[in-house]
Design a protein around this motif. Structure first.
Motif, PDB file in Angstrom:
ATOM      1  N   TYR A  36     -11.987   2.402  -4.049  1.00  0.00           N
ATOM      2  CA  TYR A  36     -10.983   1.362  -4.175  1.00  0.00           C
ATOM      3  C   TYR A  36     -11.602   0.123  -4.801  1.00  0.00           C
ATOM      4  CZ  TYR A  36      -7.526   3.881  -1.403  1.00  0.00           C
ATOM      5  OH  TYR A  36      -6.609   4.808  -0.962  1.00  0.00           O
ATOM      6  N   GLN A  38     -11.042  -4.017  -5.250  1.00  0.00           N
ATOM      7  CA  GLN A  38     -10.322  -5.156  -4.697  1.00  0.00           C
ATOM      8  C   GLN A  38     -10.731  -6.421  -5.449  1.00  0.00           C
ATOM      9  OE1 GLN A  38     -10.947  -6.072  -0.474  1.00  0.00           O
ATOM     10  NE2 GLN A  38      -8.853  -6.816  -0.302  1.00  0.00           N
ATOM     11  N   LYS A  42      -6.685 -10.090  -3.763  1.00  0.00           N
ATOM     12  CA  LYS A  42      -5.708  -9.028  -4.027  1.00  0.00           C
ATOM     13  C   LYS A  42      -5.874  -7.869  -3.052  1.00  0.00           C
ATOM     14  CE  LYS A  42      -4.097 -10.966  -7.824  1.00  0.00           C
ATOM     15  NZ  LYS A  42      -2.686 -11.450  -7.913  1.00  0.00           N
ATOM     16  N   ARG A  43      -4.956  -6.943  -3.131  1.00  0.00           N
ATOM     17  CA  ARG A  43      -5.014  -5.760  -2.263  1.00  0.00           C
ATOM     18  C   ARG A  43      -6.000  -4.736  -2.828  1.00  0.00           C
ATOM     19  NH1 ARG A  43       1.053  -3.962  -3.027  1.00  0.00           N
ATOM     20  NH2 ARG A  43       1.271  -6.108  -3.711  1.00  0.00           N
ATOM     21  N   PRO A  44      -6.598  -3.916  -1.985  1.00  0.00           N
ATOM     22  CA  PRO A  44      -7.412  -2.804  -2.489  1.00  0.00           C
ATOM     23  C   PRO A  44      -6.514  -1.804  -3.224  1.00  0.00           C
ATOM     24  CG  PRO A  44      -7.823  -3.200  -0.150  1.00  0.00           C
ATOM     25  CD  PRO A  44      -6.603  -3.982  -0.514  1.00  0.00           C
TER      26      PRO A  44
ATOM     27  N   ARG B   9       2.412 -13.815   4.978  1.00  0.00           N
ATOM     28  CA  ARG B   9       1.167 -13.666   4.241  1.00  0.00           C
ATOM     29  C   ARG B   9       0.043 -14.453   4.894  1.00  0.00           C
ATOM     30  NH1 ARG B   9       1.159 -12.478  -1.004  1.00  0.00           N
ATOM     31  NH2 ARG B   9      -1.081 -12.333  -0.591  1.00  0.00           N
ATOM     32  N   GLN B  37      -9.539  -6.469   7.909  1.00  0.00           N
ATOM     33  CA  GLN B  37     -10.641  -6.743   7.000  1.00  0.00           C
ATOM     34  C   GLN B  37     -11.146  -8.161   7.225  1.00  0.00           C
ATOM     35  OE1 GLN B  37      -9.788  -6.609   2.750  1.00  0.00           O
ATOM     36  NE2 GLN B  37     -11.867  -5.910   2.311  1.00  0.00           N
ATOM     37  N   PRO B  43     -12.226  -2.544   4.783  1.00  0.00           N
ATOM     38  CA  PRO B  43     -11.131  -2.397   5.745  1.00  0.00           C
ATOM     39  C   PRO B  43     -11.558  -1.531   6.923  1.00  0.00           C
ATOM     40  CG  PRO B  43     -10.327  -2.092   3.506  1.00  0.00           C
ATOM     41  CD  PRO B  43     -11.821  -2.119   3.424  1.00  0.00           C
ATOM     42  N   LEU B  91      -4.300  -5.651   6.985  1.00  0.00           N
ATOM     43  CA  LEU B  91      -3.765  -4.898   5.864  1.00  0.00           C
ATOM     44  C   LEU B  91      -2.930  -3.731   6.357  1.00  0.00           C
ATOM     45  CD1 LEU B  91      -7.014  -4.693   3.707  1.00  0.00           C
ATOM     46  CD2 LEU B  91      -4.956  -5.940   3.063  1.00  0.00           C
ATOM     47  N   PHE B 105      -1.908  -0.120  -0.432  1.00  0.00           N
ATOM     48  CA  PHE B 105      -2.059  -1.276   0.441  1.00  0.00           C
ATOM     49  C   PHE B 105      -1.062  -2.376   0.100  1.00  0.00           C
ATOM     50  CE2 PHE B 105      -5.769  -0.639   3.073  1.00  0.00           C
ATOM     51  CZ  PHE B 105      -6.464   0.367   2.435  1.00  0.00           C
ATOM     52  N   GLY B 106      -0.700  -3.127   1.141  1.00  0.00           N
ATOM     53  CA  GLY B 106       0.014  -4.367   0.936  1.00  0.00           C
ATOM     54  C   GLY B 106      -0.967  -5.487   0.634  1.00  0.00           C
ATOM     55  N   GLU B 107      -0.437  -6.675   0.407  1.00  0.00           N
ATOM     56  CA  GLU B 107      -1.280  -7.822   0.088  1.00  0.00           C
ATOM     57  C   GLU B 107      -1.972  -8.382   1.325  1.00  0.00           C
ATOM     58  OE1 GLU B 107      -0.440  -8.448  -4.209  1.00  0.00           O
ATOM     59  OE2 GLU B 107      -2.062  -8.854  -2.819  1.00  0.00           O
ATOM     60  N   GLY B 108      -1.522  -7.976   2.494  1.00  0.00           N
ATOM     61  CA  GLY B 108      -2.174  -8.399   3.722  1.00  0.00           C
ATOM     62  C   GLY B 108      -1.548  -9.626   4.355  1.00  0.00           C
TER      63      GLY B 108
END
Lengths: 113, 114
Positions: A36, A38, A42-44, B9, B37, B43, B91, B105-108
């Motif tokens: 992955y 990242q 940003k998201r992984p 967020r 994370q 993660p 996440l 994945f989402g943006e967290g």
């Protein structure tokens, strides 16, 4: 459970050079190995993955190699570009199933001009 | 955007307060995961659902953490009596039993506990 070790933690290369990131895993039943990327904030996102029935997989400038005997796999990026700068994580399944991943601690790649 | 969405967020809270995060997965995905994370780390798995069933919860997860996915669609992650050590990015990811194993994945949701 699965233990994944990743190195180096940071890597700086000049644009156009190659970068290699290595990971080892502990569970011999693991059969799926994703990488992955990242970017900062940003998201992984998955960039490439490999299953245990092959030893190498390529996608343009990115390749992953797998050595099941030694329980390690590597990410290779050729002709690096500034947009390759990011943190890269390897992962391996916990309990041998692709559904639960243990991630490495990440490699921060910096591509300099 | 039809990807994984998370809300809020950002969350800043005082120690001892409860917080709840929501995750909306990709609609056709039957698996939903929560990861945590912290800075400089990968993660860390917390829990995952297949449809509405919670199939696994990390042994490292305190009983102050609870997650639900009541209708097999969105999920919530609640942290009770927050501690400063809970500060992290939470996440959410989704996937399917039919795909290659890829997690989306989402943006967290970034939690800061003061």
């Amino acid at each position: 459970g699965e233990n994944v070790e990743q190195h180096p933690s940071t890597l700086s290369v000049q644009e156009g050079d190659s970068a290699v990131i290595k990971c080892t895993y502990s569970d011999s039943a693991s059969n799926y190995f994703p990488w992955y990327k990242q970017e900062l904030g940003k998201r992984p996102q998955l960039i490439i993955d490999i299953r245990s029935n092959v030893g190498e997989k390529k996608d343009q400038r990115i390749a992953v190699t797998l050595n099941k005997t030694a329980k390690h796999f590597s990410l290779h990026i050729t002709e690096t570009q500034p947009e390759d700068s990011a943190v890269y994580f390897c992962a391996a399944p916990r309990g041998g199933t692709a559904s639960k991943l243990t991630f490495g601690t990440g490699t921060r790649l910096q591509v300099t001009l | 955007d039809t990807g994984v969405s998370q809300d809020p967020r950002h969350k800043i809270t005082k120690r001892g307060q409860n917080v709840t995060f929501r995750c909306d997965p990709i609609s056709e995905h039957n698996r939903l995961y929560w990861y945590r994370q912290t800075l400089g780390q990968g993660p860390e798995f917390l829990t995952y659902f297949q449809n509405e069933a919670q199939l696994e919860k990390s042994r490292l997860l305190s009983d102050r953490f609870s997650a639900e996915r009541p209708k097999g669609s969105f999920s919530t992650l609640e942290i009770q009596r927050t501690e400063q050590g809970d500060s992290a990015m939470y996440l959410c990811a989704s996937g399917t039993t039919a795909n290659t194993g890829e997690l989306f994945f989402g943006e967290g949701s970034r939690l800061t506990v003061l």
